[in-house]
Design a protein around this motif. Sequence first.
Motif, mmCIF file in Angstrom:
data_model
loop_
_atom_site.group_PDB
_atom_site.id
_atom_site.type_symbol
_atom_site.label_atom_id
_atom_site.label_comp_id
_atom_site.label_asym_id
_atom_site.label_seq_id
_atom_site.Cartn_x
_atom_site.Cartn_y
_atom_site.Cartn_z
ATOM 1 N N ILE A 160 -4.290 22.809 31.183
ATOM 2 C CA ILE A 160 -5.082 23.963 30.740
ATOM 3 C C ILE A 160 -4.389 24.328 29.475
ATOM 4 O O ILE A 160 -4.887 24.974 28.312
ATOM 5 C CB ILE A 160 -5.221 24.999 31.887
ATOM 6 C CG1 ILE A 160 -6.027 24.408 33.027
ATOM 7 C CG2 ILE A 160 -5.711 26.221 31.416
ATOM 8 C CD1 ILE A 160 -5.955 25.426 34.343
ATOM 9 N N PHE A 206 -20.210 28.469 32.529
ATOM 10 C CA PHE A 206 -18.537 28.397 33.039
ATOM 11 C C PHE A 206 -18.575 27.540 34.640
ATOM 12 O O PHE A 206 -17.634 26.904 34.784
ATOM 13 C CB PHE A 206 -17.969 29.741 33.279
ATOM 14 C CG PHE A 206 -17.452 30.174 32.010
ATOM 15 C CD1 PHE A 206 -16.299 29.675 31.234
ATOM 16 C CD2 PHE A 206 -17.730 31.497 31.596
ATOM 17 C CE1 PHE A 206 -15.903 30.153 29.938
ATOM 18 C CE2 PHE A 206 -17.453 32.112 30.154
ATOM 19 C CZ PHE A 206 -16.436 31.387 29.772
ATOM 20 N N LEU A 210 -16.355 24.470 33.591
ATOM 21 C CA LEU A 210 -15.064 24.495 34.130
ATOM 22 C C LEU A 210 -14.702 23.320 35.013
ATOM 23 O O LEU A 210 -13.405 22.843 34.885
ATOM 24 C CB LEU A 210 -14.807 25.980 34.785
ATOM 25 C CG LEU A 210 -14.416 27.011 34.087
ATOM 26 C CD1 LEU A 210 -14.122 28.247 34.868
ATOM 27 C CD2 LEU A 210 -13.034 26.778 33.386
#
Length: 343
Positions: A160, A206, A210
Amino acid sequence: MNIKNLKQLKTAVAPFEKSTVKASVWQLANTIVPFILLWFIAYKSLSISYMLTLVFSIVAAGFLVRIFIIFHDCCHFSFFKNRKANKILGTITGILTLFPYSKWQHSHSIHHATSSNLDKRGVGDLWMMTIEEYENASLMLKIKYRLYRNPFIMFILGPIYEFLFANRFNRKGAKSKERLNTYVTNISIVLLAVLLGTTLGWSSFFLVQLPIFLISGSVGVWLFYVQHTFEDTYFEENKNWDYVKAAVEGSSFYHLPKWMQWLTGNIGYHHVHHLSPRVPNYNLEQVHKQTEPLQNVPTITLASSLRSLKFRLWDEKDKKFISFYEWKKQKKALSVSARSEMQ
């Protein structure tokens, strides 16, 4: 490996270093098209079940890993014969994978030139300390290193930080073209996200993107980790370092099931790739199978690769990775031995 064998090895690998337009275009078609379709199906499945969405997102993440391998080949100018074509496709696939092409190409080239060299660590590789370095480090540095090598940080939080944040900034000393490529990549990523977010809805965007990002990022870091962090690997000081040994002994042959090998673009044949980065990914298996010396290299499987999770420090004396637990046992044994000698 002696000079004669080295020449034979180079001669054997040379015919596979040439990419073919047909094979490269076919790989683009069977990788990017399915990824886009899977992304769209994952989005449409949101109205049915998010568990179904996750299934499609997981598969899409696998294809994103495969897209990264194409990006990786472009960085080595091995996907197409034309360097400009590699740069263009590399930038496009870099946008999809969140990697600035020129910046990563620079650091990755250094990684190849210095892999397994104890005196030239620090660029394009994972942070690794020797026992001596760790024992002489300050308390704060030891804490930082332990946190860095923690599996949760390395494989979950690490990707990340690296992909979303570190990749957005130019390195110190980067030339204008490299800086421009990073800016173009960053702007394109934002524009693509805004386009999808405003068109499909930000929550939908998202919910799909994600899990794809998190899974592909973790898999990517894991692959890089096990390719150089395994039992019987090779590390040497610069004076004893050898490029060929670093390639065939310091890079693993990650023997994966066929479907995983396909999704990861044959990168498990990492010893072949480090020996000759100009071999396109779709030729790596063939090189391995037709070059006998390359078949006698350290081989790891899915099961055995899990053991590498315990490796934390490089033991320069015994030339192997050890865990923090093993390091403590060594220290305790040395301490007991020292006391016995004094008595």
